[in-house]
Motif scaffolding. Structure first.
Motif, short mmCIF file in Angstrom:
data_model
loop_
_atom_site.label_atom_id
_atom_site.label_comp_id
_atom_site.label_asym_id
_atom_site.label_seq_id
_atom_site.Cartn_x
_atom_site.Cartn_y
_atom_site.Cartn_z
N ARG A 1 0.83 -1.21 0.00
CA ARG A 1 0.00 0.00 0.00
C ARG A 1 0.86 1.25 0.00
O ARG A 1 0.55 2.24 -0.68
CB ARG A 1 -0.94 0.00 1.20
CG ARG A 1 -2.06 -0.99 1.07
CD ARG A 1 -2.92 -1.03 2.30
NE ARG A 1 -4.04 -1.94 2.12
CZ ARG A 1 -4.73 -2.47 3.11
NH1 ARG A 1 -4.44 -2.15 4.36
NH2 ARG A 1 -5.72 -3.29 2.85
N ILE B 1 -6.08 3.27 -11.04
CA ILE B 1 -6.47 4.10 -9.89
C ILE B 1 -5.89 5.49 -10.05
O ILE B 1 -4.97 5.72 -10.84
CB ILE B 1 -6.03 3.47 -8.54
CG1 ILE B 1 -4.52 3.32 -8.46
CG2 ILE B 1 -6.70 2.12 -8.33
CD1 ILE B 1 -4.02 2.87 -7.10
N ASP B 2 -6.42 6.43 -9.31
CA ASP B 2 -5.89 7.80 -9.34
C ASP B 2 -5.12 8.08 -8.05
O ASP B 2 -5.05 7.24 -7.16
CB ASP B 2 -7.02 8.82 -9.56
CG ASP B 2 -8.09 8.77 -8.48
OD1 ASP B 2 -7.96 7.95 -7.56
OD2 ASP B 2 -9.05 9.54 -8.56
N ILE C 1 -5.72 10.09 -5.53
CA ILE C 1 -6.55 10.14 -4.32
C ILE C 1 -6.84 8.73 -3.81
O ILE C 1 -6.74 8.46 -2.60
CB ILE C 1 -7.86 10.91 -4.58
CG1 ILE C 1 -7.54 12.38 -4.89
CG2 ILE C 1 -8.81 10.81 -3.40
CD1 ILE C 1 -8.72 13.17 -5.41
N THR C 2 -7.16 7.82 -4.71
CA THR C 2 -7.42 6.43 -4.32
C THR C 2 -6.16 5.79 -3.75
O THR C 2 -6.23 5.03 -2.77
CB THR C 2 -7.94 5.62 -5.53
OG1 THR C 2 -9.07 6.30 -6.09
CG2 THR C 2 -8.33 4.22 -5.12
N ALA C 3 -5.02 6.08 -4.34
CA ALA C 3 -3.75 5.53 -3.85
C ALA C 3 -3.47 6.03 -2.43
O ALA C 3 -3.05 5.25 -1.57
CB ALA C 3 -2.62 5.90 -4.78
N LYS C 4 -3.71 7.32 -2.19
CA LYS C 4 -3.49 7.87 -0.85
C LYS C 4 -4.46 7.25 0.15
O LYS C 4 -4.07 6.90 1.27
CB LYS C 4 -3.66 9.39 -0.86
CG LYS C 4 -2.51 10.12 -1.48
CD LYS C 4 -2.72 11.62 -1.45
CE LYS C 4 -1.57 12.33 -2.13
NZ LYS C 4 -1.76 13.78 -2.15
N ARG C 5 -5.71 7.09 -0.25
CA ARG C 5 -6.71 6.48 0.64
C ARG C 5 -6.32 5.03 0.96
O ARG C 5 -6.43 4.59 2.10
CB ARG C 5 -8.08 6.54 -0.02
CG ARG C 5 -9.20 6.26 0.93
CD ARG C 5 -10.58 6.42 0.32
NE ARG C 5 -10.70 7.60 -0.51
CZ ARG C 5 -11.18 7.59 -1.77
NH1 ARG C 5 -11.57 6.47 -2.33
NH2 ARG C 5 -11.26 8.71 -2.46
N GLU C 6 -5.85 4.31 -0.05
CA GLU C 6 -5.43 2.92 0.16
C GLU C 6 -4.23 2.86 1.10
O GLU C 6 -4.15 2.00 1.98
CB GLU C 6 -5.09 2.28 -1.19
CG GLU C 6 -4.78 0.83 -1.13
CD GLU C 6 -5.97 -0.06 -0.81
OE1 GLU C 6 -5.73 -1.19 -0.35
OE2 GLU C 6 -7.12 0.36 -1.00
N ARG D 1 -5.06 3.15 4.91
CA ARG D 1 -5.85 2.11 5.58
C ARG D 1 -5.04 1.48 6.71
O ARG D 1 -3.82 1.45 6.69
CB ARG D 1 -6.26 1.03 4.58
CG ARG D 1 -7.31 1.50 3.60
CD ARG D 1 -7.59 0.50 2.53
NE ARG D 1 -8.19 -0.71 3.07
CZ ARG D 1 -8.55 -1.74 2.32
NH1 ARG D 1 -8.36 -1.71 1.00
NH2 ARG D 1 -9.09 -2.80 2.87
#
Length: 104
Positions: free
Chosen positions: A66, A82-83, A85-90, A93
């Motif tokens: 991650r 993925i973009d 923002i999604t990478a940062k959110r992942e 986690r």
């Protein structure tokens, strides 16, 4: 007297021999039960320790993957669908939030 008659014990001899074996088994059964329970407990304790270690190893591997998403550039992120923002959110986690397909 027939030969085969001498091979058989009288019923009282068999009964006393069975009683001796029962007394002998009862003396040894308690230590064996304790040993079996101890082994059983150690075995399950060992299994739990190994399972916990495997889970920790898996969790650290998922966490590393991650975090690796943050090192990818925008083109590489688009390549995997993925973009940023999604990478940062992942990457944010919890390390205990494991994917269900990888928990084995």
């Amino acid at each position: 007297m027939l030969i085969h008659d001498s091979l058989y014990q009288s019923s009282s001899d068999v009964t006393s021999a069975t009683a001796d074996q029962t007394n002998s088994n009862s003396r040894h059964s308690m230590p064996m039960q304790i040993a079996n329970r101890t082994f059983h407990g150690l075995w399950h304790g060992w299994q739990a320790a190994v399972a916990g270690a495997c889970q920790t190893i898996l969790a650290s591997e998922v966490r590393r993957e991650r975090n690796a998403l943050l090192d990818l550039n925008d083109q590489q992120l688009r390549d995997i669908g993925i973009d940023r923002i999604t990478a940062k959110r992942e990457a944010q986690r919890s390390w205990l939030d494991l994917p269900t397909g990888r928990s084995r």
